[in-house]
Scaffold this motif. Structure first.
Motif, PDB file in Angstrom:
ATOM      1  N   LEU A   1       0.834  -1.259   0.002  1.00 31.11           N
ATOM      2  CA  LEU A   1       0.051   0.154  -0.036  1.00 31.11           C
ATOM      3  C   LEU A   1       0.804   1.181  -0.026  1.00 31.11           C
ATOM      4  O   LEU A   1       1.673   1.575   0.708  1.00 31.11           O
ATOM      5  N   LYS A   2       0.419   2.043  -0.974  1.00 34.79           N
ATOM      6  CA  LYS A   2       1.291   3.430  -1.034  1.00 34.79           C
ATOM      7  C   LYS A   2       1.213   4.445  -0.077  1.00 34.79           C
ATOM      8  O   LYS A   2      -0.077   4.599   0.342  1.00 34.79           O
ATOM      9  N   GLY A   3       2.148   5.107   0.334  1.00 33.80           N
ATOM     10  CA  GLY A   3       2.040   6.382   1.253  1.00 33.80           C
ATOM     11  C   GLY A   3       2.845   7.429   0.452  1.00 33.80           C
ATOM     12  O   GLY A   3       3.395   7.524  -0.506  1.00 33.80           O
ATOM     13  N   ILE A   4       3.139   8.535   1.380  1.00 33.04           N
ATOM     14  CA  ILE A   4       3.938   9.701   1.414  1.00 33.04           C
ATOM     15  C   ILE A   4       5.389   9.427   1.198  1.00 33.04           C
ATOM     16  O   ILE A   4       5.954   8.650   2.010  1.00 33.04           O
ATOM     17  N   ASP A   5       5.986   9.887   0.040  1.00 38.81           N
ATOM     18  CA  ASP A   5       7.445   9.266  -0.185  1.00 38.81           C
ATOM     19  C   ASP A   5       8.251  10.389   0.189  1.00 38.81           C
ATOM     20  O   ASP A   5       9.519   9.970  -0.010  1.00 38.81           O
ATOM     21  N   GLN A   6       8.235  11.716   0.821  1.00 43.58           N
ATOM     22  CA  GLN A   6       9.120  12.508   1.237  1.00 43.58           C
ATOM     23  C   GLN A   6       8.566  13.486   2.040  1.00 43.58           C
ATOM     24  O   GLN A   6       7.265  13.607   2.083  1.00 43.58           O
ATOM     25  N   GLN A   7       9.308  14.498   2.622  1.00 38.73           N
ATOM     26  CA  GLN A   7       8.721  15.471   3.493  1.00 38.73           C
ATOM     27  C   GLN A   7       7.857  16.269   2.592  1.00 38.73           C
ATOM     28  O   GLN A   7       8.576  16.899   1.564  1.00 38.73           O
ATOM     29  N   ASN A   8       6.897  16.738   3.411  1.00 38.28           N
ATOM     30  CA  ASN A   8       5.837  17.591   2.626  1.00 38.28           C
ATOM     31  C   ASN A   8       6.149  19.066   2.739  1.00 38.28           C
ATOM     32  O   ASN A   8       6.541  19.451   3.736  1.00 38.28           O
ATOM     33  N   ALA A   9       5.757  19.863   1.724  1.00 33.20           N
ATOM     34  CA  ALA A   9       5.903  21.475   1.845  1.00 33.20           C
ATOM     35  C   ALA A   9       4.981  21.861   2.941  1.00 33.20           C
ATOM     36  O   ALA A   9       5.111  22.689   3.590  1.00 33.20           O
ATOM     37  N   VAL A  10       3.610  21.309   3.146  1.00 33.98           N
ATOM     38  CA  VAL A  10       2.772  21.487   4.116  1.00 33.98           C
ATOM     39  C   VAL A  10       2.531  20.363   4.775  1.00 33.98           C
ATOM     40  O   VAL A  10       2.545  19.244   3.974  1.00 33.98           O
ATOM     41  N   GLY A  11       1.675  20.460   5.778  1.00 32.10           N
ATOM     42  CA  GLY A  11       1.488  19.204   6.664  1.00 32.10           C
ATOM     43  C   GLY A  11       0.029  18.957   6.664  1.00 32.10           C
ATOM     44  O   GLY A  11      -0.797  19.489   6.095  1.00 32.10           O
ATOM     45  N   PHE A  12      -0.434  17.613   7.230  1.00 31.82           N
ATOM     46  CA  PHE A  12      -1.657  17.157   7.420  1.00 31.82           C
ATOM     47  C   PHE A  12      -1.818  16.603   8.916  1.00 31.82           C
ATOM     48  O   PHE A  12      -1.017  15.681   9.098  1.00 31.82           O
ATOM     49  N   LEU A  13      -2.549  17.026   9.631  1.00 26.37           N
ATOM     50  CA  LEU A  13      -3.151  16.101  10.703  1.00 26.37           C
ATOM     51  C   LEU A  13      -4.603  15.862  10.696  1.00 26.37           C
ATOM     52  O   LEU A  13      -5.281  16.682   9.957  1.00 26.37           O
ATOM     53  N   THR A  14      -5.006  14.635  11.412  1.00 25.68           N
ATOM     54  CA  THR A  14      -6.549  14.498  11.424  1.00 25.68           C
ATOM     55  C   THR A  14      -7.027  13.907  12.589  1.00 25.68           C
ATOM     56  O   THR A  14      -6.372  13.090  13.405  1.00 25.68           O
ATOM     57  N   LEU A  15      -8.411  14.224  12.704  1.00 21.22           N
ATOM     58  CA  LEU A  15      -8.913  13.777  13.832  1.00 21.22           C
ATOM     59  C   LEU A  15      -9.210  12.204  13.771  1.00 21.22           C
ATOM     60  O   LEU A  15      -9.223  11.423  14.861  1.00 21.22           O
TER      61      LEU A  15
END
Length: 457
Positions: free
Chosen positions: A258-272
């Protein structure tokens, strides 16, 4: 014959994008909720307004990249003083950056979609000069042809008519993209701006690559009933990858890769949803290169940001160790098979001679259970690092929905954050904002300027 082939291929591509987004049938009610342009709040010059539920999957990531631009541009002192013409410039830069993320290295072509103007060439390539006409007159013409129902603020244009009027412009460089967007920014600020950007990102990415990255091709990217964007759509706008997971790298789950994010992103993401164990957010999104995070509730996306640059930094050795450890923790149970220790040490650049590894296996797996816990591994190789975050810092929150803001005014709300000595991690139905923030800072408390918690819904 060449024109006929180009026209047919153009129509096929639009239909493929339409099906990928909406499914086999476009629900007009959902489509109308997405039919809005990008325009800024009268109460916060650089804050985009969202009219209805659904298009936050595009608007919130775009707002995050606008804020990233604001935080990195030295000529901006405070966002309250930003002039309208500067807001347009920020909008264009943010749109360009999202498009640049989506383009594949093997294909440097960008695809920008606009609504066709009268008398334009119907072969997928519309002369730029034709796009300078008055957008309102075109929208009215389309609405008069297909709809007898008119709204005071915007014409009702059916999805079929919208798709029949789309034309693709192929552009070869990001500099030309910015120039083209500048010339045509009025169209993106009109009724279909959100959809035009979304279709442009997908066409720039390419249908083939989209299908390779999306885990489940049976579900449309926009929910056919509720109208919200899928995680694949959110990830596409945030990172340029249409993967459905937000963990780091690809993971093997039950024999499936299963594929995910492959490098540090410019902006982030947090989720409930992470607190409910539906989603695992990795370091690449929790610790982006800029102090800007898109926040996800069960139904909506908002944006958190800060001027405190110490909140983000290059990945620490301990953070990298946890990320690599989790690559070999296939079930997410915070332990790895003992036999994976050598691979973990080698990937981290640590001493991994077989004799040394055998000694460490016995030390870390004392009871010969065949597993090594992450706590034991971190304690042995990465003793507690000093905390790099400041104890106190200012946070700001954005919610684009009018009805979710006090007095229906879309504004940035300021909060004074403090990191306590002990972890107070909890799931509070009465304070979903704090619950989300604790997925990043487990010991955080925030006092907001409005004396109430801003809504993430």
């Amino acid at each position: 014959m060449a024109v006929e082939f180009a026209t047919r291929r153009h129509e096929e591509l639009i239909n493929e994008v339409k099906t990928m987004l909406w499914g086999p049938v476009v629900k007009e009610e959902v489509f109308q909720r997405w039919a809005q342009g990008f325009y800024f709040s009268a109460d916060e010059n650089s804050a985009l307004v969202q009219d209805e539920g659904g298009p936050c999957a595009v608007i919130a990531p775009l707002q995050a990249f606008i804020l990233k631009q604001i935080l990195t541009e030295s000529d901006i002192n405070t966002w309250s003083d930003i002039k309208p013409e500067k807001c347009n410039e920020l909008l264009i830069k943010a749109m360009s950056e999202i498009l640049a993320q989506a383009v594949e290295p093997t294909n440097t072509k960008f695809s920008i979609l606009l609504i066709d103007m009268p008398n334009s060439i119907v072969n997928g390539e519309v002369p730029i000069k034709n796009t300078q006409m008055d957008v309102d007159s075109v929208l009215k013409e389309i609405a008069n042809i297909e709809s007898t129902s008119m709204q005071i603020d915007k014409p009702v244009v059916e999805s079929q008519v919208f798709h029949s009027r789309l034309r693709i412009h192929t552009i070869s460089s990001i500099e030309e993209v910015q120039k083209f967007l500048t010339q045509n920014i009025s169209m993106f600020k009109e009724q279909f701006g959100v959809l035009l950007l979304l279709y442009s990102v997908i066409c720039t990415k390419g249908i083939r690559q989209m299908r390779l990255e999306i885990s489940d091709l049976t579900d449309p990217l926009i929910h056919s009933i509720f109208g919200y964007g899928s995680q694949s759509l959110i990830n596409l706008m945030l990172s340029g990858r249409a993967v459905s997971n937000v963990w780091d790298h690809d993971q093997d789950v039950g024999g499936l890769k299963l594929k995910g994010i492959d490098q540090q992103n410019a902006v982030g993401f947090l989720t409930l949803l992470e607190t409910l164990r539906y989603i695992e957010v990795g370091t690449f999104l929790k610790s982006p290169s800029n102090p800007v995070w898109v926040l996800g509730s069960e139904t909506h996306l908002t944006v958190l940001f800060s001027t405190e640059k110490k909140l983000v930094s290059a990945e620490t050795p301990a953070e990298k160790a946890k990320r690599v450890f989790k690559k070999y923790d296939n079930d997410g149970n915070n332990f790895i098979p003992t036999d994976s220790l050598q691979n973990v040490l080698a990937e981290l650049g640590l001493y991994s001679d077989i004799e040394y590894v055998d000694i460490m296996k016995k030390k870390l797996d004392r009871h010969n259970d065949g597993i090594i816990l992450i706590t034991a591994f971190m304690y042995e190789f990465f003793p507690e690092e000093p905390r790099i975050y400041p104890d106190t810092f200012i946070l700001y929150h954005y919610n684009g929905l009018l009805r979710s803001n006090i007095n229906n005014q879309v504004k940035y709300h300021k909060g004074q954050a403090i990191l306590l000595e002990s972890v107070v991690e909890s799931i509070l139905d009465s304070n979903p904002m704090l619950t989300v923030l604790q997925t990043k800072w487990p010991s955080i408390e925030v006092q907001w300027d409005v004396n109430q918690n801003p809504s993430i819904n």
